[in-house]
Design an enzyme around this catalytic site. Structure first.
Site, PDB file in Angstrom:
ATOM      1  N   ARG A   1       1.975  -4.297 -53.219  1.00 52.86           N
ATOM      2  CA  ARG A   1       0.672  -4.944 -53.233  1.00 52.86           C
ATOM      3  C   ARG A   1       0.226  -5.219 -51.805  1.00 52.86           C
ATOM      4  O   ARG A   1       1.035  -5.204 -50.872  1.00 52.86           O
ATOM      5  CB  ARG A   1       0.700  -6.250 -54.039  1.00 52.86           C
ATOM      6  CG  ARG A   1       1.721  -7.244 -53.540  1.00 52.86           C
ATOM      7  CD  ARG A   1       1.786  -8.467 -54.415  1.00 52.86           C
ATOM      8  NE  ARG A   1       0.515  -9.200 -54.397  1.00 52.86           N
ATOM      9  CZ  ARG A   1       0.315 -10.363 -55.006  1.00 52.86           C
ATOM     10  NH1 ARG A   1       1.294 -10.921 -55.696  1.00 52.86           N
ATOM     11  NH2 ARG A   1      -0.851 -10.962 -54.929  1.00 52.86           N
TER      12      ARG A   1
ATOM     13  N   SER B   1       1.416 -11.946 -36.988  1.00 53.16           N
ATOM     14  CA  SER B   1       0.072 -12.448 -37.236  1.00 53.16           C
ATOM     15  C   SER B   1      -0.495 -12.955 -35.928  1.00 53.16           C
ATOM     16  O   SER B   1       0.253 -13.307 -35.004  1.00 53.16           O
ATOM     17  CB  SER B   1       0.122 -13.592 -38.253  1.00 53.16           C
ATOM     18  OG  SER B   1      -1.110 -14.292 -38.306  1.00 53.16           O
TER      19      SER B   1
ATOM     20  N   TYR C   1       3.350 -22.031 -41.655  1.00 50.85           N
ATOM     21  CA  TYR C   1       3.170 -20.580 -41.624  1.00 50.85           C
ATOM     22  C   TYR C   1       3.091 -20.075 -40.184  1.00 50.85           C
ATOM     23  O   TYR C   1       3.783 -19.122 -39.805  1.00 50.85           O
ATOM     24  CB  TYR C   1       1.906 -20.178 -42.383  1.00 50.85           C
ATOM     25  CG  TYR C   1       1.658 -18.686 -42.360  1.00 50.85           C
ATOM     26  CD1 TYR C   1       2.351 -17.847 -43.220  1.00 50.85           C
ATOM     27  CD2 TYR C   1       0.752 -18.115 -41.476  1.00 50.85           C
ATOM     28  CE1 TYR C   1       2.148 -16.474 -43.200  1.00 50.85           C
ATOM     29  CE2 TYR C   1       0.536 -16.750 -41.444  1.00 50.85           C
ATOM     30  CZ  TYR C   1       1.234 -15.937 -42.309  1.00 50.85           C
ATOM     31  OH  TYR C   1       1.037 -14.580 -42.269  1.00 50.85           O
TER      32      TYR C   1
ATOM     33  N   LYS D   1       5.742 -17.580 -38.135  1.00 52.63           N
ATOM     34  CA  LYS D   1       5.375 -16.314 -37.516  1.00 52.63           C
ATOM     35  C   LYS D   1       5.688 -16.321 -36.022  1.00 52.63           C
ATOM     36  O   LYS D   1       6.040 -15.276 -35.445  1.00 52.63           O
ATOM     37  CB  LYS D   1       3.892 -16.023 -37.761  1.00 52.63           C
ATOM     38  CG  LYS D   1       3.581 -15.613 -39.192  1.00 52.63           C
ATOM     39  CD  LYS D   1       4.315 -14.328 -39.578  1.00 52.63           C
ATOM     40  CE  LYS D   1       3.911 -13.821 -40.936  1.00 52.63           C
ATOM     41  NZ  LYS D   1       4.588 -12.541 -41.295  1.00 52.63           N
TER      42      LYS D   1
END
Length: 233
Positions: free
Chosen positions: A16, A130, A141, A145
């Site tokens: 996905r 990211s 998050y 990263k």
């Protein structure tokens, strides 16, 4: 540089979103086979696609994957979670879960597949980062990263001796279900996948997919206050 034509690739979270786009880009460029993982993998009509089960936070699941996919020469660490809860007020369990999925999971994948890549000629390890690796405001998050970016840079040194190309891919928000609630400009997964594949084939160590990401990377030499981003939802 790494040739994609005739290669055998593994994409975690490959059924996905960005992972699906990566798998399709590999096939478009002539990969012989692509393993795609999911917690509950779906069958594929394409014989070149091999779906496999993986829970990236489970060491035993990773070990089973490495046993099954011993012929790979490209590994893409794509699977992860997006939970930008505040570091101080959010549940600590959520912070730990984010690091388990986004930091320790990819590191465990790298440790499991490093000897496989070595035995298959070196190959490549790709970690999906990211723009938030360099920014503040995305809480657990963003911190995860940033940690993975540091790990990737160290793995590049540790894997150099076996001839493994290590690529870090940075991007802003891609148009996937993971960030459908985020109100921000988004880039297509196909664009990200093409940039990643170009980086592999040209010998890049870091891929900055979009102009926004390039601007944020260039600002790292400035005041840290300038790195704060709004994480609108």
């Amino acid at each position: 540089m790494t040739s994609i034509k005739g290669s055998i690739a593994l994409v975690t979270g490959g059924q996905r979103g960005l992972g699906h786009a990566f798998a399709q880009e590999f096939l478009n460029r002539g990969a012989a086979k692509v393993y795609v993982t999911a917690r509950a993998p779906r069958p594929s009509d394409d014989p070149r696609i091999v779906p496999l089960e993986l829970e990236v936070t489970d060491p035993e699941s990773i070990a089973a994957l490495a046993t099954r996919a011993r012929d790979v020469d490209i590994v893409v660490n794509n699977a992860g979670v997006l939970r930008p809860a505040p570091l101080l007020l959010g549940e600590m369990a959520g912070v730990v879960e984010t690091f388990e999925a986004n930091v320790f999971g990819p590191l465990r994948i790298a440790r499991a597949f490093a000897p496989i890549l070595a035995s298959n000629g070196g190959g490549a390890l790709v970690d999906i980062h990211s723009v938030l690796s360099w920014s503040s405001g995305a809480a657990a998050y963003g911190a995860s990263k940033a940690a993975l970016w540091s790990i990737t840079n160290s793995l590049r040194i540790e894997l150099a001796g076996q001839g493994t190309q290590v690529v870090g891919v940075h991007l802003g928000f891609a148009d996937t279900d993971m960030v459908k609630a985020v109100s921000a400009p988004k880039i297509s997964p196909a664009e990200v996948a093409a940039a990643m594949a170009d980086g592999l084939e040209t010998g890049a160590t870091e891929v900055l997919v979009d102009e926004f990401t390039r601007k944020v990377k260039a600002s790292l030499s400035g005041p840290v206050e300038d790195l704060a981003l709004s994480f609108a939802r």
